[in-house]
Design an enzyme around this catalytic site. Structure first.
Site, short mmCIF file in Angstrom:
data_model
loop_
_atom_site.label_atom_id
_atom_site.label_comp_id
_atom_site.label_asym_id
_atom_site.label_seq_id
_atom_site.Cartn_x
_atom_site.Cartn_y
_atom_site.Cartn_z
N MET A 75 0.80 -1.22 0.00
CA MET A 75 0.00 0.00 0.00
C MET A 75 0.84 1.28 0.00
O MET A 75 0.31 2.37 0.18
CB MET A 75 -0.96 0.01 1.20
CG MET A 75 -1.92 -1.15 1.21
SD MET A 75 -2.86 -1.27 -0.32
CE MET A 75 -3.49 -2.93 -0.18
N MET A 111 8.08 4.49 5.84
CA MET A 111 8.19 3.10 5.40
C MET A 111 9.46 2.89 4.58
O MET A 111 10.11 1.85 4.67
CB MET A 111 6.95 2.67 4.60
CG MET A 111 5.68 2.64 5.43
SD MET A 111 5.79 1.74 7.00
CE MET A 111 6.20 0.11 6.46
N ASP A 126 24.10 -11.07 6.00
CA ASP A 126 24.51 -11.89 4.86
C ASP A 126 26.02 -11.83 4.64
O ASP A 126 26.65 -12.83 4.32
CB ASP A 126 23.78 -11.44 3.59
CG ASP A 126 24.19 -12.28 2.40
OD1 ASP A 126 23.98 -13.52 2.45
OD2 ASP A 126 24.72 -11.72 1.42
#
Length: 155
Positions: A75, A111, A126
């Protein structure tokens, strides 16, 4: 006053219509940290991680993540990003990341900042996962924590 969910209407998820909002300068800063072993932190500090420069790689990953946020958070609106800063701080048991995102737009960039900091921390994991694994191939002490919005400014 009861808060309402702007992305839910009649039980369905929806993208909020921002077409009537004005473009204004906006900023969001998010932070988080990754807990690593002392040995791994020292290898990052001295630049001896086999995969390469941990912070340079995580910085690029954060920038890419910010720019792709609407592709992964359903969204979120596609908005013009006008600036991104990514900083790291090495502590004794953790590395902190802070991502600042700026725009001139109709909606905030929190966000995007949260996505950037999350991907920066995942990239660090990682880059050093071979050093963090135990004899069973698991990560009993490695963790990402405290991902949060530090600041959100409008106007």
């Amino acid at each position: 006053m009861e808060k309402s969910f702007t992305h839910i209407e009649a039980g369905r998820a929806r993208m909020v219509d921002i077409s009537e909002k004005n473009n204004v300068p906006r900023l969001a800063r998010a932070a988080g940290e990754i807990v690593l072993s002392a040995e791994t932190i020292e290898r990052i500090r001295t630049g001896t991680v086999e995969k390469g420069n941990v912070f340079a790689t995580a910085r690029v990953a954060a920038v890419l993540a910010v720019k792709k946020t609407p592709e992964t958070i359903p969204m979120c609106h596609q908005i013009p990003i006008t600036g991104i800063d990514v900083d790291f701080e090495i502590g004794e048991e953790a590395i902190s990341a802070v991502v600042e995102v700026r725009t001139v737009g109709k909606t905030g960039v929190e966000m995007e900042a949260l996505t950037g900091v999350s991907v920066a921390l995942l990239t660090i994991w990682d880059m050093v996962k071979s050093a963090e694994k135990d004899e069973t191939g698991n990560y009993p002490h490695t963790l990402i924590r405290n991902i949060r919005v530090l600041e959100k400014l409008k106007g």
